[in-house]
Structures are given as structure tokens and as C-alpha cells.
Design an enzyme around this catalytic site. Structure first.
Site, mmCIF file in Angstrom:
data_model
loop_
_atom_site.group_PDB
_atom_site.id
_atom_site.type_symbol
_atom_site.label_atom_id
_atom_site.label_comp_id
_atom_site.label_asym_id
_atom_site.label_seq_id
_atom_site.Cartn_x
_atom_site.Cartn_y
_atom_site.Cartn_z
ATOM 1 N N GLU A 174 0.583 -1.058 0.010
ATOM 2 C CA GLU A 174 -0.049 -0.021 0.066
ATOM 3 C C GLU A 174 0.775 1.335 0.268
ATOM 4 O O GLU A 174 0.684 2.215 -0.613
ATOM 5 C CB GLU A 174 -0.869 0.061 0.993
ATOM 6 C CG GLU A 174 -1.647 1.303 1.482
ATOM 7 C CD GLU A 174 -2.738 1.269 0.422
ATOM 8 O OE1 GLU A 174 -2.711 1.585 -0.686
ATOM 9 O OE2 GLU A 174 -4.087 1.187 0.830
ATOM 10 N N THR A 226 -4.147 8.782 -4.793
ATOM 11 C CA THR A 226 -4.461 8.846 -3.400
ATOM 12 C C THR A 226 -3.078 9.808 -3.070
ATOM 13 O O THR A 226 -3.109 10.806 -2.161
ATOM 14 C CB THR A 226 -4.426 7.514 -2.786
ATOM 15 O OG1 THR A 226 -5.490 6.830 -2.900
ATOM 16 C CG2 THR A 226 -4.229 7.879 -1.228
HETATM 17 N N1 HSE Z 1 -7.151 7.140 4.119
HETATM 18 C C1 HSE Z 1 -6.616 7.243 2.762
HETATM 19 C C2 HSE Z 1 -6.977 8.668 2.418
HETATM 20 C C3 HSE Z 1 -7.629 6.391 1.651
HETATM 21 O O1 HSE Z 1 -7.990 9.278 2.644
HETATM 22 O O2 HSE Z 1 -5.837 9.470 1.989
HETATM 23 C C4 HSE Z 1 -7.216 6.219 0.201
HETATM 24 O O3 HSE Z 1 -7.862 5.448 -0.332
#
Ligand code: HSE
Length: 306
Positions: free
Chosen positions: A128, A181
């Protein structure tokens, strides 16, 4: 066992106010990974269907996660890997997390389960982190373990599952734009005020309680996010319109899924979902945006052998 096929579910991260800390797995949307033991130490990605992703083992989250697992075991076992994705990377549904989670889950099974599911999390997180440029576990945890997962701490990694048997219908609305992201994270404020943080803390606490106690009214009030939603919603086509439609259709929670562009709406019954679908279809059909809608629910299993 020489060969295994697994399903790894997609996931909705943040759950509104729980930036990088809360997520749930979704039923039926996800990907299948097939791993076969090799007679050498190579990791070979034979095939990726449904997405245009690198087969280079140093550039793919699945093999990066497997390498982290093998390194911990000091194992030189090689694998052939095939991936079939049923949803798009960059859609906000945890594509890198399902690949990383499914890959370590499958490899662990073929190696005779040297690790528990929870112990697989740091390896999935390595995959990830390669994709997101950040160690966030709110997608890998639900994809691997199922249900609603909360990351209490990153150092040390400490997670728990929200104990709830709440029944929710989930509608995912995916306008076809891609949001990375890693890019989306950079746009968020690096600092927030204490007064804003106070509102956010109140909501996070209330959200956990609402899920546990099945308090739908509190769920709807507490899911609001003061940090990421105001920034990210600007990049999602028709965000405010979709929010209003699902609200009028009786949703008990709505927000951005992960870093978007997908949005999620929670409902108590199918009637509300159907009303919302009709109106959202009209909205996007009258625009230039392609879109997909998924009717789903909370996945309680996480990764599994199929
Ligand atoms: N928690 C992460 C974000 C999730 O909000 O950047 C990305 O899928």
C-alpha cells in the site's frame, strides 16, 4: 498446496471523519488473485486482467507485499501470480490495498500459514505504501480482515474491529475520473486548529458509538468530515448534487470513499437505494461524465479462498 485462488474485497476508507483510521470492506466488489508455487525464487506476474498495471515485481503492490512477507521469513520461495481486477485502480475503493492484502493472504496460505491474518498487515502495508506513498492501513485492514476496522495507532500498529451487527445497504457512486491517493493526500492541510480537531474528535467518537449501538440518526450526524471532505469534494463531479439526492432518499450516511472520486451512501432499506439510483443516473446521464453505480453491503470476511 501448490496453487491457490483468493478473493480480496474492495474497501471504503475514512468513513467520513476517520481520515486514515476507519474503513470497511465491501461485498462482491474486489479482485481475484491466483498464486502458484515456483521451483525457483522468482516472483512472476503472468497476467493482470481488468487494469493497466505494471507486471514488474518491483513496481506492483502485490509482489512488493509478498517480498516483505518472504523477507521476514527469510524464504526464497517464488510464485507465479495472476490478477483479475473487477474495479478500477484510482476509483477510491482501495485497489492497491486489495492487491496487497490478497497477495499476502494467498502467499501465507501456500506457505502453510506461518502468520495470522493480523500479522499479515505490515506486509500488506508495504505494498500500500508503495502505491500511496504513505503507510495508511484503513484500506488494507478491512480488505484483509473484513468488517469495520479502526487504526488506533500506527506506531506501533494497533487496530480493532468495531463490534457491530448493524445492517446497512451501501451504494457506491463512481464518476469516471481518476484521483491518485498520493496526489490527493498532498492537497490536505498539514495542520488543523484545535477547534476544528475538537469537532472531528467528537464526530469520530460518535461514529464508533453509532455503529456499535445501531443509532442511525447519530451515524448520519457524525459521519461529517471537517478535514479532507471540504478539499477533496471539489474534485468530484456533482458531489453536492449527489449528497443532496441521497439525503432526500433517506441515506443514513454519505461521504467520499477513500480519496475519491467514488462516494458512498449508507441506507437502511432498498427503497432508498432505488430512489437514489434513479436520480443519480439522471444526473450523470445529462452530463459529460461516465459513471458506475454499485449496490453492495458490508463484507464481513475479508480475504478468502475461492
Ligand atoms: N485514508 C486514505 C486517504 C484512503 O484518505 O488518503 C485512500 O484510499
Amino acid at each position: 498446496m501448490e496453487k491457490i485462488k483468493v478473493f480480496a474485497p474492495a474497501s471504503v476508507a475514512n468513513l467520513g471523519c476517520g481520515y486514515d483510521t476507519i474503513g470497511f470492506a465491501v461485498e462482491s466488489i474486489g479482485e481475484e488473485l491466483t498464486l502458484t508455487k515456483r521451483n525457483d525464487s522468482k516472483l512472476v506476474i503472468d497476467e493482470i486482467l481488468g487494469a493497466d498495471l505494471s507486471k514488474d515485481p518491483d513496481q506492483n503492490v502485490a509482489t512488493i507485499a509478498i517480498k516483505a512477507l518472504l523477507s521476514q521469513l527469510a524464504s526464497d520461495q517464488g510464485f507465479d501470480i495472476s490478477i483479475q481486477k473487477f474495479f478500477k485502480p484510482g476509483s477510491g475503493l482501495g485497489s492497491s490495498a486489495s492487491s496487497a492484502s490478497g497477495a499476502v493472504f494467498a502467499a501465507n496460505e501456500l506457505l502453510g500459514n506461518p502468520f495470522s491474518r493480523n500479522e499479515l498487515l505490515p506486509f500488506a502495508l508495504e505494498g500500500e505504501a508503495f502505491a500511496s506513498k504513505c503507510y495508511h492501513a484503513d484500506n488494507v485492514a478491512p480488505s484483509l480482515l473484513g468488517g469495520f476496522q479502526v487504526v488506533r495507532s500506527y506506531e506501533p500498529l494497533d487496530l480493532f474491529q468495531i463490534s457491530t451487527d448493524i445492517e446497512l445497504k451501501v451504494l457506491i457512486i463512481f464518476p469516471h475520473v481518476q484521483i491518485k491517493t498520493a496526489e490527493s493526500k498532498k492537497m490536505l492541510p498539514s495542520e488543523v486548529s484545535v477547534s476544528l480537531a475538537r469537532n472531528q474528535w467528537g464526530n469520530v467518537a460518535a461514529l464508533i458509538h453509532a455503529l456499535h449501538d445501531k443509532d442511525y440518526s447519530l451515524l448520519k450526524r457524525s459521519i461529517e468530515d471537517f478535514i479532507a471532505e471540504p478539499v477533496r469534494s471539489q474534485f468530484i463531479p456533482f458531489y453536492d448534487d449527489v449528497k443532496q439526492i441521497v439525503d432526500e432518499a433517506g441515506s443514513v450516511g454519505f461521504n467520499i470513499s477513500g480519496s475519491g472520486p467514488s462516494m458512498f451512501a449508507l441506507f437502511r432499506d432498498d427503497g432508498g437505494v432505488e430512489t437514489a439510483i434513479d436520480k443519480i443516473e439522471n444526473l450523470y446521464l445529462n452530463s459529460d461524465f461516465d459513471f458506475s453505480l454499485y449496490r453492495t453491503s458490508i463484507d464481513l470476511q475479508g480475504c478468502r479462498i475461492i
